[in-house]
Design a protein around this motif. Structure first.
Motif, short mmCIF file in Angstrom:
data_model
loop_
_atom_site.label_atom_id
_atom_site.label_comp_id
_atom_site.label_asym_id
_atom_site.label_seq_id
_atom_site.Cartn_x
_atom_site.Cartn_y
_atom_site.Cartn_z
N GLU A 73 37.37 -87.99 -14.71
CA GLU A 73 37.62 -86.56 -14.63
C GLU A 73 36.32 -85.79 -14.37
OE1 GLU A 73 39.71 -85.22 -18.12
OE2 GLU A 73 41.43 -86.53 -17.72
N GLY A 74 36.48 -84.58 -13.85
CA GLY A 74 35.34 -83.70 -13.64
C GLY A 74 34.62 -83.45 -14.95
N GLY A 75 33.29 -83.48 -14.91
CA GLY A 75 32.51 -83.26 -16.12
C GLY A 75 32.44 -84.48 -17.02
N ALA A 76 32.78 -85.66 -16.51
CA ALA A 76 32.67 -86.92 -17.25
C ALA A 76 31.56 -87.75 -16.63
CB ALA A 76 33.98 -87.68 -17.21
N ALA A 98 37.73 -89.18 -19.65
CA ALA A 98 38.07 -87.77 -19.83
C ALA A 98 36.85 -86.86 -19.68
CB ALA A 98 38.70 -87.54 -21.20
N LYS A 99 37.12 -85.63 -19.30
CA LYS A 99 36.09 -84.59 -19.19
C LYS A 99 35.28 -84.53 -20.48
CE LYS A 99 35.49 -79.66 -18.44
NZ LYS A 99 36.12 -78.41 -18.03
N GLY A 100 33.95 -84.45 -20.30
CA GLY A 100 33.08 -84.32 -21.46
C GLY A 100 32.74 -85.61 -22.17
N GLU A 101 33.20 -86.75 -21.63
CA GLU A 101 32.93 -88.04 -22.27
C GLU A 101 31.96 -88.88 -21.44
OE1 GLU A 101 37.22 -88.64 -24.54
OE2 GLU A 101 36.70 -90.01 -22.91
N LEU A 102 31.18 -89.70 -22.15
CA LEU A 102 30.33 -90.72 -21.55
C LEU A 102 30.95 -92.07 -21.88
CD1 LEU A 102 27.75 -91.99 -20.34
CD2 LEU A 102 26.71 -91.75 -22.60
N TRP A 103 31.22 -92.85 -20.84
CA TRP A 103 31.75 -94.19 -21.01
C TRP A 103 30.72 -95.20 -20.51
CZ3 TRP A 103 37.40 -95.87 -20.65
CH2 TRP A 103 38.23 -94.98 -21.34
N GLY A 104 30.60 -96.33 -21.21
CA GLY A 104 29.69 -97.38 -20.80
C GLY A 104 30.17 -98.72 -21.31
N GLY A 105 29.52 -99.77 -20.82
CA GLY A 105 29.83 -101.13 -21.25
C GLY A 105 30.72 -101.85 -20.26
N ASN A 106 31.03 -103.11 -20.62
CA ASN A 106 31.82 -103.99 -19.78
C ASN A 106 32.80 -104.78 -20.65
OD1 ASN A 106 32.86 -105.81 -17.97
ND2 ASN A 106 30.89 -106.61 -17.29
N PRO A 107 34.06 -104.34 -20.72
CA PRO A 107 34.66 -103.20 -20.04
C PRO A 107 34.20 -101.89 -20.67
CG PRO A 107 36.27 -104.19 -21.49
CD PRO A 107 35.05 -105.06 -21.54
N ALA A 108 34.24 -100.84 -19.89
CA ALA A 108 33.75 -99.54 -20.35
C ALA A 108 34.67 -98.98 -21.44
CB ALA A 108 33.67 -98.56 -19.18
N LYS A 109 34.05 -98.28 -22.37
CA LYS A 109 34.78 -97.57 -23.42
C LYS A 109 34.01 -96.29 -23.72
CE LYS A 109 32.40 -100.01 -27.08
NZ LYS A 109 32.47 -100.93 -28.17
N ARG A 110 34.65 -95.38 -24.41
CA ARG A 110 34.03 -94.11 -24.77
C ARG A 110 32.86 -94.37 -25.71
NH1 ARG A 110 33.69 -90.61 -28.64
NH2 ARG A 110 33.67 -88.39 -28.23
N LEU A 111 31.69 -93.82 -25.33
CA LEU A 111 30.50 -93.97 -26.16
C LEU A 111 30.21 -92.72 -26.98
CD1 LEU A 111 28.09 -95.77 -23.66
CD2 LEU A 111 29.53 -96.80 -25.44
N ARG A 112 30.36 -91.54 -26.32
CA ARG A 112 30.06 -90.28 -27.02
C ARG A 112 30.50 -89.11 -26.17
NH1 ARG A 112 25.69 -87.57 -24.72
NH2 ARG A 112 24.19 -88.84 -23.60
N LEU A 124 33.00 -98.24 -5.89
CA LEU A 124 34.17 -97.41 -6.16
C LEU A 124 35.31 -97.97 -5.35
CD1 LEU A 124 32.48 -93.89 -5.93
CD2 LEU A 124 32.76 -95.36 -7.94
N HIS A 125 36.35 -98.46 -6.03
CA HIS A 125 37.44 -99.15 -5.33
C HIS A 125 38.77 -98.50 -5.67
CE1 HIS A 125 40.04 -102.38 -3.90
NE2 HIS A 125 39.00 -102.70 -3.16
N ALA A 126 39.35 -97.80 -4.69
CA ALA A 126 40.70 -97.25 -4.80
C ALA A 126 40.88 -96.44 -6.09
CB ALA A 126 41.74 -98.37 -4.71
N CYS A 127 39.93 -95.55 -6.35
CA CYS A 127 39.92 -94.77 -7.58
C CYS A 127 39.79 -93.28 -7.26
CB CYS A 127 38.77 -95.22 -8.47
SG CYS A 127 37.14 -95.07 -7.70
N THR A 128 39.81 -92.47 -8.32
CA THR A 128 39.63 -91.03 -8.17
C THR A 128 38.44 -90.60 -9.00
OG1 THR A 128 41.98 -90.63 -7.79
CG2 THR A 128 40.68 -88.76 -8.60
N ILE A 129 37.49 -89.94 -8.36
CA ILE A 129 36.33 -89.36 -9.02
C ILE A 129 36.44 -87.86 -8.80
CG2 ILE A 129 33.83 -89.38 -9.24
CD1 ILE A 129 35.15 -92.19 -9.62
N GLU A 130 36.77 -87.13 -9.85
CA GLU A 130 36.99 -85.70 -9.71
C GLU A 130 35.67 -84.94 -9.55
OE1 GLU A 130 39.40 -84.48 -13.05
OE2 GLU A 130 41.18 -85.47 -12.23
#
Length: 183
Positions: free
Chosen positions: A122-125, A140-154, A98-104
């Motif tokens: 976001e919280g709940g992501a 965003a809240k309620g989303e699962l992101w994965g991959g390299n680079p990461a993108k919304r999966l579901r 985790l580098h200079a980021c925000t994890i809600e």
């Protein structure tokens, strides 16, 4: 015993109810809240800006948390640079960066994932194991992101959120047990 070291006159502030593993390294402008746990082999370097970790958050084995300094000068004087904020009830899986980021609050960061500068989870992501969240992205809240680079999966399902809560509470309990054994 963990390495807890001051840097530039700032000593980490760790709540007495937090668990810090014996070989964790915590340096500089770092604050860790009640019930949180910093596990084996973690490095938290608040040497160029601040790191804040809320309550009941678990930072699992081998994770690195770092910041970016302000090239214009000391962040305490300029207010610049990039800190790292991790909220309450967050799970950060083994070997994350985790580098200079925000994890809600109530976010979930998978094992071996990377969250880069100015990204926000976001919280709940959830960031999936092995994902790379590039600079300035927002999960965003309620989303699962994965991959390299990461993108919304579901979208996350209610059962995903139940698992997050279960894992988080199990680490609060485990940290308390380890802390009791340290006494």
């Amino acid at each position: 015993m963990a390495i807890i070291r001051a840097h530039r006159g700032i000593t980490p502030k760790i709540h007495p109810d937090a668990f810090i593993a014996e070989n964790a390294v915590i340096i500089g402008d770092v604050e860790i809240g009640a019930g949180s746990s910093i596990w084996y082999g973690c490095v938290l370097r608040g040497d160029g800006n601040w790191i804040r970790i809320g309550k009941n958050t678990n930072i699992q084995d081998g994770t690195i948390v770092h910041v970016n300094h302000d090239p214009k000068g000391d962040y305490r004087e300029t207010g610049g640079g990039m800190p790292c904020y991790i909220g309450d009830d967050v799970t950060v899986g083994h070997l994350a960066l985790l580098h200079a980021c925000t994890i809600e609050s109530s976010a979930f960061i998978g094992m071996r994932s990377v969250v880069m500068d100015l990204a926000v989870v976001e919280g709940g992501a959830m960031v999936a194991a092995g994902a790379l969240v590039t600079p300035r992205k927002r999960v965003a809240k309620g989303e699962l992101w994965g991959g390299n680079p990461a993108k919304r999966l579901r979208e996350l399902k209610p059962e995903d959120m139940e698992v997050f809560a279960h894992i988080g509470q199990s680490y609060v309990d485990l940290g308390a047990a380890y802390r009791a054994e340290q006494s």
